[in-house]
Design an enzyme around this catalytic site. Sequence first.
Site, short mmCIF file in Angstrom:
data_model
loop_
_atom_site.label_atom_id
_atom_site.label_comp_id
_atom_site.label_asym_id
_atom_site.label_seq_id
_atom_site.Cartn_x
_atom_site.Cartn_y
_atom_site.Cartn_z
N CYS A 2 0.76 -1.10 -0.10
CA CYS A 2 -0.03 -0.18 -0.01
C CYS A 2 0.89 1.22 0.05
O CYS A 2 1.82 1.24 0.52
CB CYS A 2 -0.88 0.01 1.04
SG CYS A 2 -1.99 -1.38 1.42
N ARG A 27 4.91 0.36 -6.03
CA ARG A 27 4.95 -0.35 -4.76
C ARG A 27 4.01 -1.31 -5.09
O ARG A 27 4.11 -2.15 -4.10
CB ARG A 27 4.35 0.72 -3.73
CG ARG A 27 5.30 1.97 -3.26
CD ARG A 27 4.79 2.65 -2.28
NE ARG A 27 4.54 2.03 -0.95
CZ ARG A 27 5.56 1.82 -0.13
NH1 ARG A 27 6.64 2.18 -0.26
NH2 ARG A 27 5.27 1.12 1.03
N TRP A 75 -2.84 -2.44 -1.97
CA TRP A 75 -2.51 -4.02 -2.15
C TRP A 75 -3.08 -4.86 -1.04
O TRP A 75 -2.93 -4.86 0.08
CB TRP A 75 -1.13 -4.05 -1.90
CG TRP A 75 -0.34 -5.27 -2.52
CD1 TRP A 75 0.12 -5.25 -3.83
CD2 TRP A 75 -0.16 -6.54 -1.87
NE1 TRP A 75 0.57 -6.54 -3.83
CE2 TRP A 75 0.44 -7.51 -2.94
CE3 TRP A 75 -0.46 -6.99 -0.45
CZ2 TRP A 75 0.90 -8.59 -2.76
CZ3 TRP A 75 0.25 -8.34 -0.26
CH2 TRP A 75 0.79 -9.08 -1.47
N ASN A 101 -1.59 1.34 5.85
CA ASN A 101 -0.53 0.22 5.05
C ASN A 101 -0.02 -0.57 6.40
O ASN A 101 0.38 -0.10 7.60
CB ASN A 101 0.79 1.11 4.60
CG ASN A 101 1.87 0.20 4.32
OD1 ASN A 101 1.65 -1.08 3.99
ND2 ASN A 101 3.13 0.76 3.97
N GLY A 102 -0.39 -1.79 6.05
CA GLY A 102 -0.06 -2.63 7.08
C GLY A 102 -1.13 -3.60 7.50
O GLY A 102 -2.12 -3.80 6.80
N GLU A 482 19.36 -15.47 -9.17
CA GLU A 482 19.02 -14.30 -9.45
C GLU A 482 18.45 -14.21 -10.83
O GLU A 482 17.44 -13.62 -10.97
CB GLU A 482 20.26 -13.27 -8.99
CG GLU A 482 19.84 -12.00 -9.38
CD GLU A 482 18.70 -11.13 -8.58
OE1 GLU A 482 17.94 -11.78 -7.84
OE2 GLU A 482 18.08 -10.12 -8.99
N LYS A 486 14.81 -12.85 -11.88
CA LYS A 486 14.44 -11.91 -12.67
C LYS A 486 13.26 -12.35 -13.78
O LYS A 486 12.53 -11.69 -14.07
CB LYS A 486 15.68 -11.43 -13.43
CG LYS A 486 16.53 -10.61 -12.69
CD LYS A 486 16.22 -9.26 -12.27
CE LYS A 486 15.39 -9.12 -10.89
NZ LYS A 486 15.91 -9.19 -9.54
N GLU A 489 9.90 -13.29 -12.50
CA GLU A 489 9.01 -12.10 -11.96
C GLU A 489 8.44 -11.13 -12.97
O GLU A 489 7.36 -10.71 -12.91
CB GLU A 489 10.08 -11.00 -11.46
CG GLU A 489 10.59 -11.60 -9.87
CD GLU A 489 11.13 -10.42 -9.08
OE1 GLU A 489 12.30 -10.22 -9.71
OE2 GLU A 489 10.87 -9.86 -8.13
N HIS A 505 21.23 -34.92 -10.37
CA HIS A 505 20.67 -35.64 -9.24
C HIS A 505 19.23 -35.23 -9.54
O HIS A 505 18.44 -35.49 -8.27
CB HIS A 505 21.11 -34.81 -7.97
CG HIS A 505 22.37 -35.00 -7.67
ND1 HIS A 505 22.98 -36.37 -7.32
CD2 HIS A 505 23.66 -34.39 -8.11
CE1 HIS A 505 24.32 -36.30 -7.11
NE2 HIS A 505 24.74 -34.93 -7.50
N LYS A 598 6.80 -3.71 -4.52
CA LYS A 598 8.15 -3.27 -4.24
C LYS A 598 8.87 -3.54 -2.98
O LYS A 598 9.89 -4.18 -3.09
CB LYS A 598 8.19 -1.75 -4.82
CG LYS A 598 10.02 -1.14 -4.59
CD LYS A 598 10.75 -2.00 -5.85
CE LYS A 598 12.08 -1.30 -5.58
NZ LYS A 598 13.02 -2.28 -6.41
O1 M6R Z 1 13.81 -4.17 -0.19
P1 M6R Z 1 14.24 -5.69 -0.11
O2 M6R Z 1 15.72 -5.58 -0.83
O3 M6R Z 1 14.34 -5.87 1.26
O4 M6R Z 1 13.33 -6.46 -0.85
C1 M6R Z 1 13.79 -7.89 -0.89
C2 M6R Z 1 12.79 -8.40 -1.91
O5 M6R Z 1 11.52 -8.34 -1.73
C3 M6R Z 1 13.21 -8.03 -3.25
O6 M6R Z 1 14.58 -8.30 -3.50
C4 M6R Z 1 12.36 -8.90 -4.33
O7 M6R Z 1 12.80 -10.05 -4.30
C5 M6R Z 1 12.53 -8.23 -5.74
N1 M6R Z 1 11.04 -8.18 -6.20
C6 M6R Z 1 13.55 -8.61 -6.55
O8 M6R Z 1 13.59 -8.21 -7.96
#
Ligand code: M6R
Length: 603
Positions: A2, A27, A75, A101-102, A482, A486, A489, A505, A598
């Site tokens: 949010c 966000r 959200w 938010n929360g 990673e 990417k 996502e 394995h 985000k």
């Molecule tokens: O703000 P942070 O680095 O703590 O966030 C951690 C993850 O939520 C963040 O890296 C998330 O995996 C991203 N969507 C990666 O692209």
Amino acid sequence: MCGIIAYTGGEDAAPVLFEGLKRLEYRGYDSAGIVTINDSGEFELKKQVGKVQDIHNELNLLDLSGSIGIAHTRWATHGGVTQKNAHPHVSNNSEIAVIHNGIVENYKELKALLVSKGFHFESETDTEVIPNLVEYWMDSKHLNFIDATMKTLQSLEGNFAVVLIDRDTRTIIGAKNGSPLVLGVGERKKNELFLASDIPAFLERTKNVVYLYDGDMVVFETDPSSKKRSYQIFDFRGRTERPIIRPIQSVSWNLSHATKGDFDHFMLKEIAEQVETIQKAAAQDPEHIQNITQSIRNAKGVFLVASGSSYHACLSAGYLFAKLASFHINTVIASEFSQYESFLKPETLVIAVSQSGETIDVLDAVKTAKEKGCQIVSIVNVVGSSLTQISHKTLLLNSGPEISVLSTKTYTAQLAVLSLLAYSLAGRYEEGVQKLKFLWNIVYNLTAATTRNKIKELATRLATHDHIFVLGRGPLYATALEAALKIKEVSYIHAEAFAGGELKHGPIAMVKKGTPCIIFVSRDTVKTILSNAMEVKSRGGYIIGIGPEPIESFDFFIKVPESNSLNPICDIIPIQILAYQLALILGHDPDKPRNLAKSVTVR
Ligand code: M6R
């Protein structure tokens, strides 16, 4: 998650709030709304499911009148994605509106109490208890808005940032407990005040920021005769009665950091910015690095803790600490950290890594560690974030705001800072600094149009596939993880990473004719990873090699010059670009992937 923006000033609130909402879009959200108080003292409220621009096209958010208001992007957590569940929510007597938010963890009990007192609820949200509790305290105990809000805040359990607005007194109150909220103080002439989940929401109008702390409750009031607006900060937990003084700080970010400029998307802009951001991350104060290095040496047990991409950066660093400094580090996913509680002692050092500094899992882990007396070092991008506030020492990434939901420039900045620490621990700090400087040219070439066009060709070929596999060994196993994240996502193609040695394995069972497999190669791992490549190739797999030299078995090759210990920083860049291109080809918005936020501020 949010997003919150609040405004009081001399101008129409609606355009300011509307712009703020747009800057909060990154966000992640599913609905949005605005409430203002017009000149006759009435609330004007509009909210709807959908994107801010679409909601505006349908409802005309700009015709809300008045120079004071609050706005929100939601959200969903409690209650579906519906117009009724969108914020703002208003008290039964229509006097108080709230955005939040929360999560109010004890909302069921609070709701039951209010229902027993005759209150009714319009939505399925936890949020709606907040304005009604304020109304309840104002009516039943004859408290004013400020005292009733303080009493309400004291009864809420869980992490939250909340902003309330009182129709009668035209007062805005914001409070923070574990979720982000910053105060913006407008130029003196303009006499305007802001509250927001993060700085870009009001950056266009002011760079003067007050970082709020957990327990802070800020009250905006307007003097009825002079019309002067002022704020005061209190401790809503009631520990001090006197107002708290917090410094006003000027942020170095400017609007160009928070806008796309000539780029089509923030994601591409932020990938390109890595030419500078890796260098900025590497430009740390040597004394501060030495000081933290000493804390690492002195510690009895060191944990690296993070989530998502930040966790992958830690995993990569774990290999580097071992290789360069023969130093063992425990790398733990933040949400799993509580399993290690029994190892935490006052001599333990916890290094928490987070772009936002607001990830709830990371904050929880750090709070657990602090309760055990551990020292906390954080590596963070957002100045003044909750994580920086609860750490003993902080290293800043200095990447500027990262707006795209996907971590790109802050991931490589984290790797740069962690690499500096590893070099420093090995007594080779200067060498580390020099090696990082040398990356400039490589990153420049990797982000240039020629490489981007080549990767676009690859994306066209991969876009029709349902699965992509990624292999790496050593630190490049972390890079593979990673890379897979990417791709998943933003393209929604299933991508999965394996340590090269694990292929036989089990995962090799999935390889068939044409299965794309990305393989990260470095001088150190070339022999072993290439035998894995051959295993995939001989089963008909399509091999995409990323590394210093082309090899016969590669069907597609992206050259990334060898930079030894720093390979993970450069090797991820082609995959960031690939993920971006895949999103475009598949018709997804790279800056707003579905279901993602985000910063993840709920568990
Ligand atoms: O703000 P942070 O680095 O703590 O966030 C951690 C993850 O939520 C963040 O890296 C998330 O995996 C991203 N969507 C990666 O692209």
